[in-house]
Design an enzyme around this catalytic site. Structure first.
Site, PDB file in Angstrom:
ATOM      1  N   CYS A  48       0.837  -1.210   0.000  1.00 11.35           N
ATOM      2  CA  CYS A  48       0.000   0.000   0.000  1.00 11.35           C
ATOM      3  C   CYS A  48       0.867   1.253   0.000  1.00 11.35           C
ATOM      4  O   CYS A  48       1.751   1.407   0.832  1.00 11.35           O
ATOM      5  CB  CYS A  48      -0.901  -0.001   1.233  1.00 11.35           C
ATOM      6  SG  CYS A  48      -1.716   1.577   1.507  1.00 11.35           S
ATOM      7  N   CYS A  64       0.488   3.271   3.528  1.00  9.93           N
ATOM      8  CA  CYS A  64       0.884   2.723   4.827  1.00  9.93           C
ATOM      9  C   CYS A  64       2.234   3.307   5.273  1.00  9.93           C
ATOM     10  O   CYS A  64       3.084   3.633   4.430  1.00  9.93           O
ATOM     11  CB  CYS A  64       0.968   1.199   4.754  1.00  9.93           C
ATOM     12  SG  CYS A  64      -0.619   0.367   4.998  1.00  9.93           S
ATOM     13  N   HIS A  78      -4.140   0.297   8.006  1.00 10.67           N
ATOM     14  CA  HIS A  78      -4.646   0.023   6.662  1.00 10.67           C
ATOM     15  C   HIS A  78      -6.057  -0.573   6.698  1.00 10.67           C
ATOM     16  O   HIS A  78      -6.828  -0.455   5.738  1.00 10.67           O
ATOM     17  CB  HIS A  78      -3.694  -0.951   5.961  1.00 10.67           C
ATOM     18  CG  HIS A  78      -4.028  -1.208   4.527  1.00 10.67           C
ATOM     19  ND1 HIS A  78      -3.742  -0.306   3.531  1.00 10.67           N
ATOM     20  CD2 HIS A  78      -4.647  -2.265   3.927  1.00 10.67           C
ATOM     21  CE1 HIS A  78      -4.162  -0.797   2.367  1.00 10.67           C
ATOM     22  NE2 HIS A  78      -4.714  -1.983   2.586  1.00 10.67           N
ATOM     23  N   ASN A  95     -13.058  10.605  -0.967  1.00  9.07           N
ATOM     24  CA  ASN A  95     -13.706   9.772  -1.957  1.00  9.07           C
ATOM     25  C   ASN A  95     -13.556   8.366  -1.423  1.00  9.07           C
ATOM     26  O   ASN A  95     -12.438   7.876  -1.328  1.00  9.07           O
ATOM     27  CB  ASN A  95     -12.905   9.933  -3.254  1.00  9.07           C
ATOM     28  CG  ASN A  95     -13.753   9.866  -4.463  1.00  9.07           C
ATOM     29  OD1 ASN A  95     -14.975   9.984  -4.377  1.00  9.07           O
ATOM     30  ND2 ASN A  95     -13.124   9.679  -5.605  1.00  9.07           N
ATOM     31  N   SER A 120      -8.986   4.556  -5.237  1.00  8.71           N
ATOM     32  CA  SER A 120      -7.978   3.601  -5.676  1.00  8.71           C
ATOM     33  C   SER A 120      -7.404   2.756  -4.547  1.00  8.71           C
ATOM     34  O   SER A 120      -6.686   1.804  -4.808  1.00  8.71           O
ATOM     35  CB  SER A 120      -6.840   4.363  -6.362  1.00  8.71           C
ATOM     36  OG  SER A 120      -6.193   5.210  -5.426  1.00  8.71           O
ATOM     37  N   HIS A 173      -7.043   2.149   2.134  1.00  6.97           N
ATOM     38  CA  HIS A 173      -6.414   2.797   3.292  1.00  6.97           C
ATOM     39  C   HIS A 173      -7.157   4.107   3.576  1.00  6.97           C
ATOM     40  O   HIS A 173      -7.381   4.893   2.658  1.00  6.97           O
ATOM     41  CB  HIS A 173      -4.929   3.075   2.986  1.00  6.97           C
ATOM     42  CG  HIS A 173      -4.153   3.452   4.188  1.00  6.97           C
ATOM     43  ND1 HIS A 173      -3.179   2.645   4.740  1.00  6.97           N
ATOM     44  CD2 HIS A 173      -4.233   4.547   4.985  1.00  6.97           C
ATOM     45  CE1 HIS A 173      -2.694   3.237   5.821  1.00  6.97           C
ATOM     46  NE2 HIS A 173      -3.316   4.393   5.983  1.00  6.97           N
ATOM     47  N   HIS A 196      -8.147   7.556   3.782  1.00 14.02           N
ATOM     48  CA  HIS A 196      -7.471   8.779   3.336  1.00 14.02           C
ATOM     49  C   HIS A 196      -8.434   9.741   2.675  1.00 14.02           C
ATOM     50  O   HIS A 196      -9.544   9.380   2.294  1.00 14.02           O
ATOM     51  CB  HIS A 196      -6.344   8.432   2.346  1.00 14.02           C
ATOM     52  CG  HIS A 196      -6.845   7.974   1.007  1.00 14.02           C
ATOM     53  ND1 HIS A 196      -7.343   6.716   0.783  1.00 14.02           N
ATOM     54  CD2 HIS A 196      -6.933   8.622  -0.185  1.00 14.02           C
ATOM     55  CE1 HIS A 196      -7.700   6.597  -0.484  1.00 14.02           C
ATOM     56  NE2 HIS A 196      -7.472   7.745  -1.099  1.00 14.02           N
ATOM     57  N   GLN A 215      -8.395  13.793   0.347  1.00 17.38           N
ATOM     58  CA  GLN A 215      -7.579  14.643  -0.516  1.00 17.38           C
ATOM     59  C   GLN A 215      -7.903  16.109  -0.283  1.00 17.38           C
ATOM     60  O   GLN A 215      -8.968  16.443   0.249  1.00 17.38           O
ATOM     61  CB  GLN A 215      -7.841  14.307  -1.982  1.00 17.38           C
ATOM     62  CG  GLN A 215      -7.453  12.897  -2.387  1.00 17.38           C
ATOM     63  CD  GLN A 215      -7.401  12.773  -3.906  1.00 17.38           C
ATOM     64  OE1 GLN A 215      -6.854  13.621  -4.596  1.00 17.38           O
ATOM     65  NE2 GLN A 215      -7.979  11.700  -4.420  1.00 17.38           N
ATOM     66  N   LYS A 235     -27.749   4.093  -7.066  1.00 17.20           N
ATOM     67  CA  LYS A 235     -28.561   4.991  -7.880  1.00 17.20           C
ATOM     68  C   LYS A 235     -27.746   5.424  -9.100  1.00 17.20           C
ATOM     69  O   LYS A 235     -26.572   5.764  -8.983  1.00 17.20           O
ATOM     70  CB  LYS A 235     -28.919   6.227  -7.063  1.00 17.20           C
ATOM     71  CG  LYS A 235     -29.631   7.296  -7.856  1.00 17.20           C
ATOM     72  CD  LYS A 235     -29.791   8.556  -7.025  1.00 17.20           C
ATOM     73  CE  LYS A 235     -30.427   9.676  -7.829  1.00 17.20           C
ATOM     74  NZ  LYS A 235     -31.799   9.365  -8.252  1.00 17.20           N
TER      75      LYS A 235
END
Ligand code: H2U
Ligand code: ZN
Length: 347
Positions: free
Chosen positions: A51, A54, A114, A154, A162, A165, A167, A169, A312
Site C-alpha cells: 500500500c 501505509c 490500513h 472519496n 484507488s 487505506h 485517506h 484529498q 442509484k
C-alpha cells in the site's frame, strides 16, 4: 385532495444551488423492506506492504512515507493541479475560452492502520484528522496564489477510490470551482437581503420540524437536506454561523469528530457494508476577504440506493432534465436516525 409532500410528485428547491430536484414519493408506497445482500468484504491487514499510504512504504516516484503514528499528509505525486505551470489564456470568437490554472493537491492519511475506515477510528483520532484539515486550510489558504481549498474524501471502489487505506484529498487552487461559486453566490444574495446566514435560517426550520434530522449535538447537526438528490445524502451544518474550520474551538473539534463518527457508523450499518461516498467541506474562500455570507458545512453524497450492491444511477431524464428521487428526504432521515449507534463489525 390537498397537496402532500409524502405522496404527490413535486419539485423541491435547493436554495444553496438555485436548482430543483423532482421527488416522486408515490413510487415508494410500500414501506422499506431492508433487503440486505451481504457484500463480501475482504479482510485487510493492519499494515499492507504493497500500500502506498501505509507507514514506511514507498510511493510512486520513490518517495518514502515516514513511520507516522496518527495522520500524514503529502503533496499528490500525480497532482491534477500544479503550482508552477505557465500562466496564460486562450480565446477564440468569444466561445472558445480557457485560462491556465495553478494549485496544490495534497493526499491525507487518516490513520496508519490500513484495515480501518473513518467510522472505525476513535474520536481522538478523528480529532487529529480535523486538526490536520485546519492546518492544511491555514497553510495552503495563506498563499496569495491559493483562493480556494477543497477538502474531500472519496470512499469506496464504487466511487473510483484507488486504495482502501483511510485517506482523503485536498485540492487547492487560484480560482473558485463551480460548486463554491454557486453556493457562495446564493449565500451572498441571501445575506445581502436579510443580513443573516442562509444555512442558519434553514437549520432553524429543520430543528423546528424535526423531520429530516439524523443526528445532533451541541455544536453540529447532521440532516438529510430537504432538497437531497442522492438517496442518503446528508449535510453536517455547524450551529454557529462560522465561515471556516479555523474558527473551531476545542469543543467544536470534539463535537465534529463525534458527529462524523456517528454519521459514518450509521451509514455502514444501513446495508452492513463499508458505505461508499464522496464527501467534502464547503467553507469560505481563502482570498483574504471576510465572506460573512459563508456558513461552514460538510456534504455527503453516497451512491447506494437499496443495498450494498444496488446504486442509484444519474441517467436518462436526470441528465437531460432534473435529478429525481423516489424515497423522500424524510424517509431517508428516519431510516438513518433509527439505525444502531454501534458499528456492525464490532457487534
Ligand atoms: P483516491 O482517493 O481517488 O484513491 O486517490 C488517491 C490519490 O493518491 C490519487 O490522487 C495519489 C493519486 O494521484 N497517489 C500518490 O500521490 N502517490 C502514490 O504513490 C500513489 C497515488
Ligand atoms: Zn495502507
Amino acid at each position: 385532495m390537498d397537496f402532500n409532500l409524502s405522496e404527490h410528485p413535486h419539485r423541491r428547491y435547493n436554495p444553496l444551488k438555485g436548482e430543483y430536484v423532482l421527488v416522486s414519493p408515490h413510487r415508494t408506497k410500500r414501506p422499506w423492506q431492508g433487503q440486505v445482500e451481504k457484500s463480501e468484504e475482504e479482510k485487510r491487514p493492519e499494515h499492507d506492504p504493497t500500500c502506498y499510504l501505509c507507514p514506511g512504504n514507498e510511493r510512486a516516484g520513490s518517495e518514502k512515507n515516514p513511520n507516522y503514528d496518527n495522520t500524514f499528509v503529502f503533496t499528490n505525486d500525480f497532482a491534477a493541479l500544479t503550482p508552477d505551470n505557465p500562466s496564460g489564456s486562450y480565446e477564440e470568437g468569444g466561445l472558445l475560452r480557457a485560462r491556465s490554472e495553478i494549485g496544490i493537491c495534497r493526499v491525507m492519511c487518516f490513520s496508519p492502520r490500513h484495515d480501518l475506515t473513518l467510522p472505525e477510528l476513535t474520536v481522538a483520532n478523528i480529532k487529529k484528522v480535523i486538526e490536520l484539515w485546519q492546518s492544511e486550510y491555514q497553510t495552503l489558504g495563506s498563499s496569495p496564489q491559493i483562493n480556494h481549498v477543497q477538502i474531500f474524501e472519496n470512499k469506496g471502489k464504487m466511487m473510483g477510490c484507488s486504495n482502501p487505506h483511510p485517506h482523503g484529498q485536498i485540492w487547492s487552487q487560484s480560482t473558485l470551482p463551480n460548486e463554491a461559486t454557486v453556493e457562495g453566490k446564493n449565500q451572498g444574495d441571501y445575506y445581502q437581503s436579510y443580513q443573516r446566514s442562509l444555512l442558519a435560517d434553514y437549520l432553524t426550520l429543520e430543528l423546528e420540524q424535526q423531520e429530516r434530522i439524523v443526528l445532533e449535538n451541541d455544536y453540529f447537526v447532521a440532516l438529510v437536506p430537504f432538497w437531497a438528490v442522492w438517496p442518503y445524502e446528508v449535510m453536517i451544518i455547524s450551529r454557529r454561523h462560522i465561515q471556516n474550520i479555523l474558527q473551531f474551538t476545542d469543543e467544536d473539534k470534539t463535537a465534529y469528530a463525534e458527529i462524523l463518527q456517528q454519521l459514518t457508523i450509521r451509514y455502514d450499518n444501513l446495508f452492513e457494508t463499508s458505505f461508499p461516498y464522496s464527501a467534502g467541506i464547503h467553507q469560505a474562500p481563502t482570498d483574504g476577504m471576510d465572506h460573512l455570507e459563508w456558513h461552514f458545512h460538510h456534504h455527503f453524497y453516497p451512491p447506494l440506493l437499496r443495498s450494498a450492491a444496488v446504486k442509484k444511477f444519474m441517467v436518462g431524464y436526470e441528465m437531460l432534465g432534473d435529478p429525481q428521487r423516489d424515497i423522500t428526504a424524510e424517509m431517508a432521515a428516519e431510516q438513518l436516525r433509527n439505525l444502531p449507534d454501534v458499528h456492525y463489525k464490532s457487534k
